[in-house]
Design a protein around this motif. Structure first.
Motif, mmCIF file in Angstrom:
data_model
loop_
_atom_site.group_PDB
_atom_site.id
_atom_site.type_symbol
_atom_site.label_atom_id
_atom_site.label_comp_id
_atom_site.label_asym_id
_atom_site.label_seq_id
_atom_site.Cartn_x
_atom_site.Cartn_y
_atom_site.Cartn_z
ATOM 1 N N ILE A 126 2.047 -20.379 11.126
ATOM 2 C CA ILE A 126 1.052 -21.020 10.265
ATOM 3 C C ILE A 126 1.243 -20.660 8.798
ATOM 4 O O ILE A 126 0.722 -21.353 7.922
ATOM 5 C CB ILE A 126 -0.388 -20.679 10.706
ATOM 6 N N ASP A 127 1.987 -19.587 8.503
ATOM 7 C CA ASP A 127 2.127 -19.125 7.121
ATOM 8 C C ASP A 127 3.013 -20.017 6.259
ATOM 9 O O ASP A 127 2.993 -19.914 5.030
ATOM 10 C CB ASP A 127 2.678 -17.701 7.080
ATOM 11 N N ASN A 128 3.842 -20.870 6.876
ATOM 12 C CA ASN A 128 4.766 -21.743 6.141
ATOM 13 C C ASN A 128 5.695 -20.932 5.237
ATOM 14 O O ASN A 128 5.992 -21.329 4.104
ATOM 15 C CB ASN A 128 3.992 -22.768 5.299
ATOM 16 N N ASP A 129 6.163 -19.799 5.749
ATOM 17 C CA ASP A 129 6.919 -18.863 4.908
ATOM 18 C C ASP A 129 8.405 -18.804 5.256
ATOM 19 O O ASP A 129 9.080 -17.819 4.936
ATOM 20 C CB ASP A 129 6.313 -17.457 5.031
ATOM 21 N N GLY A 138 2.573 -25.649 12.762
ATOM 22 C CA GLY A 138 1.300 -24.927 12.757
ATOM 23 C C GLY A 138 0.640 -24.842 11.397
ATOM 24 O O GLY A 138 -0.580 -24.641 11.307
ATOM 25 N N PHE A 139 1.414 -25.013 10.336
ATOM 26 C CA PHE A 139 0.848 -24.887 8.987
ATOM 27 C C PHE A 139 -0.222 -25.933 8.722
ATOM 28 O O PHE A 139 -1.315 -25.618 8.236
ATOM 29 C CB PHE A 139 1.967 -24.982 7.947
ATOM 30 N N ASP A 140 0.070 -27.178 9.032
ATOM 31 C CA ASP A 140 -0.875 -28.252 8.719
ATOM 32 C C ASP A 140 -2.182 -28.080 9.489
ATOM 33 O O ASP A 140 -3.269 -28.295 8.933
ATOM 34 C CB ASP A 140 -0.249 -29.612 9.048
ATOM 35 N N THR A 141 -2.086 -27.674 10.748
ATOM 36 C CA THR A 141 -3.306 -27.470 11.546
ATOM 37 C C THR A 141 -4.141 -26.328 10.981
ATOM 38 O O THR A 141 -5.367 -26.451 10.831
ATOM 39 C CB THR A 141 -2.943 -27.169 13.005
ATOM 40 N N ALA A 142 -3.491 -25.209 10.683
ATOM 41 C CA ALA A 142 -4.212 -24.060 10.115
ATOM 42 C C ALA A 142 -4.847 -24.423 8.784
ATOM 43 O O ALA A 142 -5.987 -24.035 8.481
ATOM 44 C CB ALA A 142 -3.261 -22.884 9.946
ATOM 45 N N LEU A 143 -4.124 -25.181 7.977
ATOM 46 C CA LEU A 143 -4.641 -25.616 6.684
ATOM 47 C C LEU A 143 -5.908 -26.440 6.852
ATOM 48 O O LEU A 143 -6.906 -26.234 6.151
ATOM 49 C CB LEU A 143 -3.563 -26.425 5.954
ATOM 50 N N ASN A 144 -5.896 -27.361 7.794
ATOM 51 C CA ASN A 144 -7.077 -28.195 8.020
ATOM 52 C C ASN A 144 -8.246 -27.393 8.588
ATOM 53 O O ASN A 144 -9.407 -27.687 8.296
ATOM 54 C CB ASN A 144 -6.714 -29.365 8.940
ATOM 55 N N THR A 257 -2.687 -30.897 14.678
ATOM 56 C CA THR A 257 -2.859 -32.192 14.014
ATOM 57 C C THR A 257 -1.718 -33.127 14.404
ATOM 58 O O THR A 257 -0.692 -32.704 14.951
ATOM 59 C CB THR A 257 -2.841 -32.021 12.492
ATOM 60 N N ALA A 258 -1.887 -34.397 14.099
ATOM 61 C CA ALA A 258 -0.822 -35.371 14.363
ATOM 62 C C ALA A 258 0.460 -34.963 13.656
ATOM 63 O O ALA A 258 1.562 -35.071 14.206
ATOM 64 C CB ALA A 258 -1.266 -36.759 13.917
ATOM 65 N N SER A 259 0.321 -34.475 12.419
ATOM 66 C CA SER A 259 1.489 -34.055 11.650
ATOM 67 C C SER A 259 2.261 -32.945 12.354
ATOM 68 O O SER A 259 3.495 -32.992 12.454
ATOM 69 C CB SER A 259 1.050 -33.591 10.251
ATOM 70 N N ASP A 260 1.542 -31.940 12.864
ATOM 71 C CA ASP A 260 2.210 -30.842 13.556
ATOM 72 C C ASP A 260 2.815 -31.290 14.890
ATOM 73 O O ASP A 260 3.883 -30.813 15.283
ATOM 74 C CB ASP A 260 1.234 -29.684 13.787
#
Length: 319
Positions: A126-129, A138-144, A257-260
């Motif tokens: 989720i960190d997008n690192d 996982g980044f987009d879902t965590a962001l939302n 999310t759909a994106s993830d």
């Protein structure tokens, strides 16, 4: 290649199940047997390996977490632990391995590749690192999840005319804080990559208060420090009523999310293609909406960077 394995390692991320599904179904499409390794590298050492079929991954694309589960494994950092893992793979006739996880997981994959065992990395965190990809699974879902929480906190912040410090995940990377802060109009965004002047934060809050602003939101990545401690400093310096919310592990859960889901499906399928092409030691990623690959070793030595234009914009919009 007739048999491949797949495992998830490190922190779980929404979309990992979609990636597992893509690996399994893409493999079966190419008439390749696929084996799921439970509990990451620890499960590999312990031989927790099972053959998967189409039904194994039915009805999981919408589920958060990982059906293969995940675990930390200090033993796998040693030569002896890595050899135990290779022995288990050879025992089951598995010829290549797909590792879904973050940089720690990729280090394990790289070690196996160096020892002649082909691995492909799929970035799931989720960190997008992870350098070499615009986004990780996982980044987009965590962001939302964060944005939804901030929206709710803003309601009560407005009602009570308070300042809120919201601590989000991001030990070494500030992408979650930066994107969430820009999306939710935070007054200040504090991230590990940038050293913010505390007095500047205080002055920004005071300017807003002086012009009649009813509330303020400060987003703080955990790598900067404790949200509770920072909130106490803010209240002492401004005399404004301040509350703190630490979002914690809620950020890791939930339906992707759909994106993830789409990203995970594309990356998982590409990982199988790379193994079939004999291109070991690669990480799959996405750049400008195109699926790409990069040497895992290059990913591990490259430093993560934030989007400087977005950071500058966040400053300009929070006057």
């Amino acid at each position: 290649m007739k048999k491949i394995g797949v495992l998830t390692s490190g922190g779980d991320a929404p979309g990992m199940n979609a990636a597992i599904r893509a690996v399994v179904r893409k493999s079966i499409y190419h008439e390749i047997e696929v084996y799921g390794i439970e509990s990451g590298f620890q499960g590999l050492i312990d031989g927790h390996i099972k053959k998967m079929d189409i039904g194994s991954v039915g009805d999981i694309i919408q589920r958060g977490g990982t059906i293969l589960r995940s675990a930390r494994c200090e033993e796998f950092k040693t030569d002896a632990g890595q050899q135990k893992g290779i022995d288990q793979l050879e025992k089951h006739g598995i010829e290549g391995l797909i590792v879904i996880g973050g940089d720690g997981s990729f280090r394990g994959a790289q070690k196996l590749t160096e020892k002649g065992y082909p691995c492909i990395g799929v970035p799931g965190t989720i960190d997008n690192d992870i350098p070499g990809t615009d986004f990780t699974i996982g980044f987009d879902t965590a962001l939302n999840t964060i944005i939804e929480a901030i929206d709710k906190i803003r309601d009560t912040a407005t009602s009570h005319e308070r300042t809120y410090v919201i601590e989000v995940m991001g030990r070494d990377a500030g992408d979650l804080a930066l994107w969430a802060g820009l999306a939710d109009g935070a007054e200040s965004i504090l991230i590990p990559e940038k050293k913010d002047d505390f007095q500047e934060v205080v002055e920004r809050l005071q300017r807003g208060h002086d012009r009649g602003k009813k509330h303020s939101i400060i987003i703080l990545a955990e790598g900067v420090g404790s949200g509770v401690t920072y909130g106490e400093k803010i209240q002492k310096a401004t005399n404004l009523e301040t509350r703190v919310t630490v979002l914690g592990y809620i950020q890791r859960g939930g339906s992707p999310t759909a994106s993830d889901r789409v990203l995970a499906s594309r990356l998982g399928a590409k990982a199988v293609d790379l193994l079939l092409e004999g291109r070991a030691g690669k990480m799959v990623g996405i750049k400008n909406n195109k699926i790409v690959d990069k040497n895992i070793m290059d990913v591990l030595i490259e430093a993560h960077t934030i989007n400087e234009d977005m950071y500058k914009l966040s400053k300009e919009l929070s006057i």
